[in-house]
Design a protein around this motif. Structure first.
Motif, PDB file in Angstrom:
ATOM      1  N   SER A  17       0.832  -1.202   0.000  1.00  0.00           N
ATOM      2  CA  SER A  17       0.000   0.000   0.000  1.00  0.00           C
ATOM      3  C   SER A  17       0.868   1.253   0.000  1.00  0.00           C
ATOM      4  CB  SER A  17      -0.922  -0.004   1.208  1.00  0.00           C
ATOM      5  OG  SER A  17      -1.679   1.158   1.272  1.00  0.00           O
ATOM      6  N   ALA A  18       1.943   1.238   0.782  1.00  0.00           N
ATOM      7  CA  ALA A  18       2.852   2.383   0.829  1.00  0.00           C
ATOM      8  C   ALA A  18       3.540   2.582  -0.521  1.00  0.00           C
ATOM      9  CB  ALA A  18       3.891   2.190   1.929  1.00  0.00           C
ATOM     10  N   ARG A  19       3.947   1.469  -1.181  1.00  0.00           N
ATOM     11  CA  ARG A  19       4.567   1.582  -2.506  1.00  0.00           C
ATOM     12  C   ARG A  19       3.593   2.199  -3.510  1.00  0.00           C
ATOM     13  NH1 ARG A  19       7.215  -3.346  -1.052  1.00  0.00           N
ATOM     14  NH2 ARG A  19       5.452  -4.589  -1.759  1.00  0.00           N
ATOM     15  N   GLU A  20       2.356   1.724  -3.478  1.00  0.00           N
ATOM     16  CA  GLU A  20       1.352   2.259  -4.394  1.00  0.00           C
ATOM     17  C   GLU A  20       1.069   3.731  -4.108  1.00  0.00           C
ATOM     18  OE1 GLU A  20      -1.932  -0.371  -3.890  1.00  0.00           O
ATOM     19  OE2 GLU A  20      -0.943  -2.025  -4.936  1.00  0.00           O
ATOM     20  N   CYS A  21       1.041   4.093  -2.856  1.00  0.00           N
ATOM     21  CA  CYS A  21       0.807   5.487  -2.475  1.00  0.00           C
ATOM     22  C   CYS A  21       1.937   6.376  -2.991  1.00  0.00           C
ATOM     23  CB  CYS A  21       0.684   5.601  -0.959  1.00  0.00           C
ATOM     24  SG  CYS A  21       0.409   7.278  -0.370  1.00  0.00           S
ATOM     25  N   ARG A  22       3.171   5.922  -2.841  1.00  0.00           N
ATOM     26  CA  ARG A  22       4.309   6.702  -3.337  1.00  0.00           C
ATOM     27  C   ARG A  22       4.263   6.834  -4.858  1.00  0.00           C
ATOM     28  NH1 ARG A  22       6.930   3.868   0.912  1.00  0.00           N
ATOM     29  NH2 ARG A  22       7.590   2.232  -0.530  1.00  0.00           N
ATOM     30  N   ALA A  23       3.870   5.760  -5.534  1.00  0.00           N
ATOM     31  CA  ALA A  23       3.774   5.813  -7.000  1.00  0.00           C
ATOM     32  C   ALA A  23       2.692   6.802  -7.431  1.00  0.00           C
ATOM     33  CB  ALA A  23       3.475   4.423  -7.556  1.00  0.00           C
ATOM     34  N   ARG A  24       1.532   6.776  -6.748  1.00  0.00           N
ATOM     35  CA  ARG A  24       0.465   7.727  -7.079  1.00  0.00           C
ATOM     36  C   ARG A  24       0.917   9.153  -6.821  1.00  0.00           C
ATOM     37  NH1 ARG A  24      -2.720   3.974  -4.302  1.00  0.00           N
ATOM     38  NH2 ARG A  24      -2.733   5.346  -2.493  1.00  0.00           N
ATOM     39  N   LYS A  25       1.629   9.349  -5.734  1.00  0.00           N
ATOM     40  CA  LYS A  25       2.127  10.686  -5.379  1.00  0.00           C
ATOM     41  C   LYS A  25       3.108  11.179  -6.442  1.00  0.00           C
ATOM     42  CE  LYS A  25       4.387  13.065  -1.544  1.00  0.00           C
ATOM     43  NZ  LYS A  25       4.995  12.896  -0.220  1.00  0.00           N
ATOM     44  N   LYS A  26       3.984  10.293  -6.903  1.00  0.00           N
ATOM     45  CA  LYS A  26       4.959  10.659  -7.935  1.00  0.00           C
ATOM     46  C   LYS A  26       4.254  11.065  -9.222  1.00  0.00           C
ATOM     47  CE  LYS A  26       9.033   8.812 -10.264  1.00  0.00           C
ATOM     48  NZ  LYS A  26       9.912   7.645 -10.419  1.00  0.00           N
ATOM     49  N   LEU A  27       3.252  10.276  -9.625  1.00  0.00           N
ATOM     50  CA  LEU A  27       2.493  10.609 -10.829  1.00  0.00           C
ATOM     51  C   LEU A  27       1.760  11.933 -10.684  1.00  0.00           C
ATOM     52  CD1 LEU A  27       0.988   7.155 -11.816  1.00  0.00           C
ATOM     53  CD2 LEU A  27       2.688   8.484 -13.069  1.00  0.00           C
ATOM     54  N   ARG A  28       1.191  12.157  -9.498  1.00  0.00           N
ATOM     55  CA  ARG A  28       0.471  13.409  -9.266  1.00  0.00           C
ATOM     56  C   ARG A  28       1.411  14.597  -9.368  1.00  0.00           C
ATOM     57  NH1 ARG A  28      -2.075  11.962  -4.961  1.00  0.00           N
ATOM     58  NH2 ARG A  28      -0.530  12.679  -3.473  1.00  0.00           N
ATOM     59  N   TYR A  29       2.620  14.485  -8.796  1.00  0.00           N
ATOM     60  CA  TYR A  29       3.589  15.579  -8.881  1.00  0.00           C
ATOM     61  C   TYR A  29       4.055  15.797 -10.317  1.00  0.00           C
ATOM     62  CZ  TYR A  29       4.029  16.723  -3.986  1.00  0.00           C
ATOM     63  OH  TYR A  29       3.771  17.170  -2.722  1.00  0.00           O
ATOM     64  N   GLN A  30       4.252  14.709 -11.082  1.00  0.00           N
ATOM     65  CA  GLN A  30       4.639  14.861 -12.481  1.00  0.00           C
ATOM     66  C   GLN A  30       3.556  15.598 -13.258  1.00  0.00           C
ATOM     67  OE1 GLN A  30       5.371  10.845 -13.728  1.00  0.00           O
ATOM     68  NE2 GLN A  30       7.517  10.883 -13.084  1.00  0.00           N
ATOM     69  N   TYR A  31       2.298  15.216 -13.016  1.00  0.00           N
ATOM     70  CA  TYR A  31       1.185  15.871 -13.687  1.00  0.00           C
ATOM     71  C   TYR A  31       1.149  17.355 -13.346  1.00  0.00           C
ATOM     72  CZ  TYR A  31      -3.610  17.434 -14.383  1.00  0.00           C
ATOM     73  OH  TYR A  31      -4.721  18.155 -14.721  1.00  0.00           O
TER      74      TYR A  31
ATOM     75  N   GLU B 173       3.627  19.247 -12.301  1.00  0.00           N
ATOM     76  CA  GLU B 173       4.779  19.938 -12.881  1.00  0.00           C
ATOM     77  C   GLU B 173       4.555  20.223 -14.364  1.00  0.00           C
ATOM     78  OE1 GLU B 173       8.086  17.412 -11.950  1.00  0.00           O
ATOM     79  OE2 GLU B 173       8.272  18.202  -9.906  1.00  0.00           O
ATOM     80  N   GLU B 174       3.967  19.258 -15.089  1.00  0.00           N
ATOM     81  CA  GLU B 174       3.651  19.492 -16.502  1.00  0.00           C
ATOM     82  C   GLU B 174       2.617  20.600 -16.652  1.00  0.00           C
ATOM     83  OE1 GLU B 174       2.413  15.763 -18.137  1.00  0.00           O
ATOM     84  OE2 GLU B 174       4.392  14.853 -17.878  1.00  0.00           O
TER      85      GLU B 174
ATOM     86  N   ASP C 264       3.187  24.088 -18.671  1.00  0.00           N
ATOM     87  CA  ASP C 264       2.294  24.553 -19.738  1.00  0.00           C
ATOM     88  C   ASP C 264       1.756  25.943 -19.440  1.00  0.00           C
ATOM     89  OD1 ASP C 264       2.672  22.189 -21.082  1.00  0.00           O
ATOM     90  OD2 ASP C 264       0.789  21.275 -20.395  1.00  0.00           O
ATOM     91  N   ARG C 265       1.387  26.183 -18.201  1.00  0.00           N
ATOM     92  CA  ARG C 265       0.863  27.509 -17.837  1.00  0.00           C
ATOM     93  C   ARG C 265       1.936  28.576 -17.954  1.00  0.00           C
ATOM     94  NH1 ARG C 265      -4.141  26.514 -14.968  1.00  0.00           N
ATOM     95  NH2 ARG C 265      -5.034  24.960 -16.359  1.00  0.00           N
ATOM     96  N   GLU C 266       3.176  28.233 -17.589  1.00  0.00           N
ATOM     97  CA  GLU C 266       4.264  29.204 -17.718  1.00  0.00           C
ATOM     98  C   GLU C 266       4.497  29.559 -19.188  1.00  0.00           C
ATOM     99  OE1 GLU C 266       7.559  27.380 -15.686  1.00  0.00           O
ATOM    100  OE2 GLU C 266       6.999  28.293 -13.769  1.00  0.00           O
ATOM    101  N   LYS C 267       4.426  28.550 -20.077  1.00  0.00           N
ATOM    102  CA  LYS C 267       4.569  28.833 -21.510  1.00  0.00           C
ATOM    103  C   LYS C 267       3.469  29.767 -21.982  1.00  0.00           C
ATOM    104  CE  LYS C 267       6.763  24.461 -22.756  1.00  0.00           C
ATOM    105  NZ  LYS C 267       6.552  23.168 -23.452  1.00  0.00           N
TER     106      LYS C 267
END
Length: 111
Positions: free
Chosen positions: A45-59, A61-62, A66-69
């Protein structure tokens, strides 16, 4: 006027004396297996939570990139229009302004 009946204060919530709390004798090996499974589920569960958190941060950041551009493009356009306004104030037709006016006129005629 209401009359309030008072219950006897010594009466509390009813409790069962033979509850299911506490240790049960003779179940240590089963508890260890259950505990190991529980720990593994917790780790997964902790691994999955970290993976979801990483994806959320990547999203996010993208999204920020895009907004800065978009902000930079709008600033550039604003500077262009400010330069055009200065040139118009000086009595000159800015470069590209005539093309924009022709384009707007054709769009207006189509409507």
């Amino acid at each position: 006027m209401h009359v309030i009946e008072e219950n006897n204060i010594s009466e509390g919530p009813h409790r069962k004396e033979s509850g299911k709390r506490g240790r049960k004798p003779g179940r240590k090996s089963a508890e260890k297996v259950d505990m190991k499974a529980k720990l593994e589920r917790s780790r997964q569960s902790a691994r999955e939570c970290r993976a979801r958190k990483k994806l959320r941060y990547q999203y996010l950041e993208e999204l920020v990139a895009d907004r800065e551009k978009a902000v930079f493009a709008l600033r550039k356009e604003l500077e262009k229009y400010l330069d055009w306004a200065k040139e118009l104030d000086e009595g000159r037709i800015p470069e590209g302004a005539q093309e924009l006016m022709d384009e707007l006129a054709s769009v207006k005629q189509e409507s």
